[in-house]
Design a protein around this motif. Structure first.
Motif, PDB file in Angstrom:
ATOM      1  N   ILE A 108      -8.301  -7.361   2.672  1.00  0.00           N
ATOM      2  CA  ILE A 108      -7.672  -7.914   1.483  1.00  0.00           C
ATOM      3  C   ILE A 108      -8.282  -9.293   1.245  1.00  0.00           C
ATOM      4  O   ILE A 108      -8.421 -10.108   2.175  1.00  0.00           O
ATOM      5  CB  ILE A 108      -6.142  -8.038   1.654  1.00  0.00           C
ATOM      6  CG1 ILE A 108      -5.538  -6.687   1.982  1.00  0.00           C
ATOM      7  CG2 ILE A 108      -5.501  -8.629   0.396  1.00  0.00           C
ATOM      8  CD1 ILE A 108      -5.714  -5.639   0.898  1.00  0.00           C
ATOM      9  N   LYS A 109      -8.614  -9.566  -0.008  1.00  0.00           N
ATOM     10  CA  LYS A 109      -9.259 -10.827  -0.352  1.00  0.00           C
ATOM     11  C   LYS A 109      -8.281 -11.732  -1.115  1.00  0.00           C
ATOM     12  O   LYS A 109      -7.422 -11.260  -1.851  1.00  0.00           O
ATOM     13  CB  LYS A 109     -10.517 -10.591  -1.186  1.00  0.00           C
ATOM     14  CG  LYS A 109     -11.604  -9.816  -0.430  1.00  0.00           C
ATOM     15  CD  LYS A 109     -12.865  -9.710  -1.249  1.00  0.00           C
ATOM     16  CE  LYS A 109     -13.956  -8.979  -0.482  1.00  0.00           C
ATOM     17  NZ  LYS A 109     -14.380  -9.699   0.735  1.00  0.00           N
ATOM     18  N   ALA A 145      -7.421   4.135  -1.383  1.00  0.00           N
ATOM     19  CA  ALA A 145      -7.445   2.892  -2.161  1.00  0.00           C
ATOM     20  C   ALA A 145      -6.705   1.811  -1.382  1.00  0.00           C
ATOM     21  O   ALA A 145      -5.663   2.074  -0.768  1.00  0.00           O
ATOM     22  CB  ALA A 145      -6.787   3.109  -3.521  1.00  0.00           C
ATOM     23  N   VAL A 146      -7.263   0.585  -1.406  1.00  0.00           N
ATOM     24  CA  VAL A 146      -6.729  -0.520  -0.597  1.00  0.00           C
ATOM     25  C   VAL A 146      -6.185  -1.613  -1.514  1.00  0.00           C
ATOM     26  O   VAL A 146      -6.875  -2.073  -2.433  1.00  0.00           O
ATOM     27  CB  VAL A 146      -7.815  -1.107   0.322  1.00  0.00           C
ATOM     28  CG1 VAL A 146      -7.236  -2.205   1.204  1.00  0.00           C
ATOM     29  CG2 VAL A 146      -8.441  -0.008   1.172  1.00  0.00           C
ATOM     30  N   ASN A 147      -4.952  -2.027  -1.234  1.00  0.00           N
ATOM     31  CA  ASN A 147      -4.315  -3.141  -1.944  1.00  0.00           C
ATOM     32  C   ASN A 147      -3.487  -3.927  -0.939  1.00  0.00           C
ATOM     33  O   ASN A 147      -3.254  -3.469   0.186  1.00  0.00           O
ATOM     34  CB  ASN A 147      -3.420  -2.654  -3.091  1.00  0.00           C
ATOM     35  CG  ASN A 147      -4.222  -2.055  -4.237  1.00  0.00           C
ATOM     36  OD1 ASN A 147      -4.873  -2.770  -4.989  1.00  0.00           O
ATOM     37  ND2 ASN A 147      -4.191  -0.727  -4.341  1.00  0.00           N
ATOM     38  N   GLY A 148      -3.031  -5.122  -1.348  1.00  0.00           N
ATOM     39  CA  GLY A 148      -2.201  -5.913  -0.453  1.00  0.00           C
ATOM     40  C   GLY A 148      -2.024  -7.319  -0.936  1.00  0.00           C
ATOM     41  O   GLY A 148      -2.447  -7.677  -2.051  1.00  0.00           O
ATOM     42  N   THR A 149      -1.382  -8.134  -0.101  1.00  0.00           N
ATOM     43  CA  THR A 149      -1.131  -9.537  -0.438  1.00  0.00           C
ATOM     44  C   THR A 149      -1.523 -10.417   0.735  1.00  0.00           C
ATOM     45  O   THR A 149      -1.467  -9.992   1.890  1.00  0.00           O
ATOM     46  CB  THR A 149       0.361  -9.763  -0.760  1.00  0.00           C
ATOM     47  OG1 THR A 149       1.153  -9.376   0.373  1.00  0.00           O
ATOM     48  CG2 THR A 149       0.778  -8.953  -1.977  1.00  0.00           C
ATOM     49  N   CYS A 150      -1.915 -11.634   0.424  1.00  0.00           N
ATOM     50  CA  CYS A 150      -2.282 -12.612   1.449  1.00  0.00           C
ATOM     51  C   CYS A 150      -1.080 -13.514   1.721  1.00  0.00           C
ATOM     52  O   CYS A 150      -0.432 -14.005   0.789  1.00  0.00           O
ATOM     53  CB  CYS A 150      -3.461 -13.461   0.978  1.00  0.00           C
ATOM     54  SG  CYS A 150      -4.977 -12.522   0.716  1.00  0.00           S
ATOM     55  N   GLY A 151      -0.820 -13.722   2.997  1.00  0.00           N
ATOM     56  CA  GLY A 151       0.287 -14.595   3.368  1.00  0.00           C
ATOM     57  C   GLY A 151      -0.198 -15.887   3.965  1.00  0.00           C
ATOM     58  O   GLY A 151      -1.262 -15.949   4.577  1.00  0.00           O
ATOM     59  N   SER A 152       0.593 -16.923   3.773  1.00  0.00           N
ATOM     60  CA  SER A 152       0.276 -18.235   4.348  1.00  0.00           C
ATOM     61  C   SER A 152       1.585 -18.968   4.555  1.00  0.00           C
ATOM     62  O   SER A 152       2.543 -18.785   3.804  1.00  0.00           O
ATOM     63  CB  SER A 152      -0.666 -19.038   3.443  1.00  0.00           C
ATOM     64  OG  SER A 152      -0.044 -19.276   2.189  1.00  0.00           O
ATOM     65  N   GLY A 153       1.605 -19.819   5.554  1.00  0.00           N
ATOM     66  CA  GLY A 153       2.840 -20.529   5.841  1.00  0.00           C
ATOM     67  C   GLY A 153       3.904 -19.554   6.308  1.00  0.00           C
ATOM     68  O   GLY A 153       3.725 -18.831   7.286  1.00  0.00           O
ATOM     69  N   SER A 157       2.061 -11.127   4.902  1.00  0.00           N
ATOM     70  CA  SER A 157       0.854 -10.423   4.457  1.00  0.00           C
ATOM     71  C   SER A 157       1.147  -8.929   4.463  1.00  0.00           C
ATOM     72  O   SER A 157       1.897  -8.440   5.311  1.00  0.00           O
ATOM     73  CB  SER A 157      -0.328 -10.721   5.382  1.00  0.00           C
ATOM     74  OG  SER A 157      -0.691 -12.085   5.321  1.00  0.00           O
ATOM     75  N   SER A 158       0.534  -8.216   3.525  1.00  0.00           N
ATOM     76  CA  SER A 158       0.793  -6.782   3.425  1.00  0.00           C
ATOM     77  C   SER A 158      -0.502  -6.025   3.187  1.00  0.00           C
ATOM     78  O   SER A 158      -1.457  -6.561   2.608  1.00  0.00           O
ATOM     79  CB  SER A 158       1.784  -6.473   2.294  1.00  0.00           C
ATOM     80  OG  SER A 158       1.245  -6.830   1.045  1.00  0.00           O
ATOM     81  N   LEU A 159      -0.503  -4.781   3.644  1.00  0.00           N
ATOM     82  CA  LEU A 159      -1.641  -3.881   3.453  1.00  0.00           C
ATOM     83  C   LEU A 159      -1.098  -2.559   2.935  1.00  0.00           C
ATOM     84  O   LEU A 159      -0.298  -1.892   3.599  1.00  0.00           O
ATOM     85  CB  LEU A 159      -2.392  -3.670   4.769  1.00  0.00           C
ATOM     86  CG  LEU A 159      -3.541  -2.668   4.756  1.00  0.00           C
ATOM     87  CD1 LEU A 159      -4.665  -3.142   3.843  1.00  0.00           C
ATOM     88  CD2 LEU A 159      -4.072  -2.428   6.169  1.00  0.00           C
ATOM     89  N   LEU A 160      -1.530  -2.166   1.734  1.00  0.00           N
ATOM     90  CA  LEU A 160      -1.080  -0.937   1.091  1.00  0.00           C
ATOM     91  C   LEU A 160      -2.260   0.028   0.993  1.00  0.00           C
ATOM     92  O   LEU A 160      -3.264  -0.276   0.332  1.00  0.00           O
ATOM     93  CB  LEU A 160      -0.515  -1.227  -0.302  1.00  0.00           C
ATOM     94  CG  LEU A 160      -0.008  -0.017  -1.089  1.00  0.00           C
ATOM     95  CD1 LEU A 160       1.219   0.601  -0.418  1.00  0.00           C
ATOM     96  CD2 LEU A 160       0.324  -0.426  -2.535  1.00  0.00           C
TER      97      LEU A 160
END
Length: 295
Positions: A108-109, A145-153, A157-160
């Motif tokens: 995930i970018k 297909a790859v999707n997700g969110t970047c987490g910080s603090g 973070s997620s990987l779909l």
């Protein structure tokens, strides 16, 4: 003269009567014999005929009845035995084993196009619908297909990962400078409008320090719910703090640590055995030397 003639005539008459009576008596003797003989013959014939007839009937019926019963019994027994023997060795149907899944490389970018989540793993899902037997499916990386969110603090973070029939969601959280997988959701379309869905958001898997990765090369099996199990192969994940789009130092799982520990234990045991042999040899040499001095 007349008297004499009368006497002679009377004698002749008596003689004739006597002769006649004798013939009649002889005929009477013959007739009873004949009648007796005839009656005796007839009686013997009639008596013999009923006696032979019952004997013949009994003898002929007895052997006919016995072979019929014996034949029926002999025919039924082998038929039943043959049926049982044929049904026992019939092998039950077997399901061919599912091959190992291919390992997929997922990332995930962030908005700056830098990788914020990396995951390499082969995924296999085992699920049970109702009272049916377990079903096993693999995730095909080439059709995912790859999707997700970047987490910080404090954010997650997620990987779909999504295919035509399968959707699987991984959610990672970080706390106290460590991360772990705390949520896993799985959905599969079974066709005809039937959807199978399972989820667990209270897990603590794949734990490692933030800034490092979690790795487990061996196959691992995780019971997510009563009806859903996840198998992983060649697993390595890093959901936070990635540098240069590469995995950081890996924290290996206990299974991999055990594989490294076994050779160490075996080597230590061999070294201890060698040491014991050397000590026993030295003690033996000293006793021999003391014995020579005594002599």
């Amino acid at each position: 003269m007349a008297v004499r003639g009368c006497l002679i005539l009377l004698f002749v008459l008596l003689t004739g009567i006597a002769h006649t009576f004798s013939q009649l008596s002889g005929s009477s003797t013959v007739d009873p014999t004949t009648i007796t003989t005839s009656n005796s013959t007839n009686s013997s014939t009639e008596a013999t005929t009923p006696t032979i007839a019952p004997t013949f009937n009994v003898t002929s019926e007895s052997p006919v009845t016995t072979p019929q019963n014996s034949t029926n019994y002999t025919t039924e027994v082998p038929t039943t035995t043959h049926s049982n023997v044929t049904s026992v060795p019939t092998p039950p149907p077997t399901t061919p084993p599912v091959p190992k899944p291919a390992v997929g490389n997922y990332s995930i970018k962030s908005n700056t196009m830098a990788d914020c989540l990396l995951a390499n793993m082969g995924l296999q899902f085992i699920f049970k619908v109702g009272d049916n037997a377990n079903q096993t499916v693999n995730l095909d990386p080439t059709a995912t297909a790859v999707n997700g969110t970047c987490g910080s603090g404090g954010s997650d973070s997620s990987l779909l990962l999504t295919t035509k029939d399968i959707t699987v969601l991984f959610v990672f959280t970080n706390a106290s400078k460590k991360f772990h997988l705390h949520t896993l959701s799985f959905t599969i379309d079974l066709g005809n409008g039937n959807i199978f869905y399972q989820s667990n958001n209270n897990m603590s898997l794949w734990e490692a320090s933030v800034g490092s990765s979690y790795m487990c090369k061996k196959e691992q099996s995780y019971v997510i719910t009563d009806n859903f199990t996840l198998n992983t192969f060649e697993l390595q994940v890093q959901p936070f703090d990635i540098k240069n789009n590469m995995f950081s130092t890996a924290h290996e799982c206990s299974m991999d640590d055990a594989s490294l520990l076994i050779p160490i234990i075996v080597g230590a045991a061999l070294a201890g055995l060698i040491l014991i042999v050397v000590i026993a040899y030295v003690i033996g040499r000293r006793r021999t030397y003391v014995g020579y001095q005594t002599l």
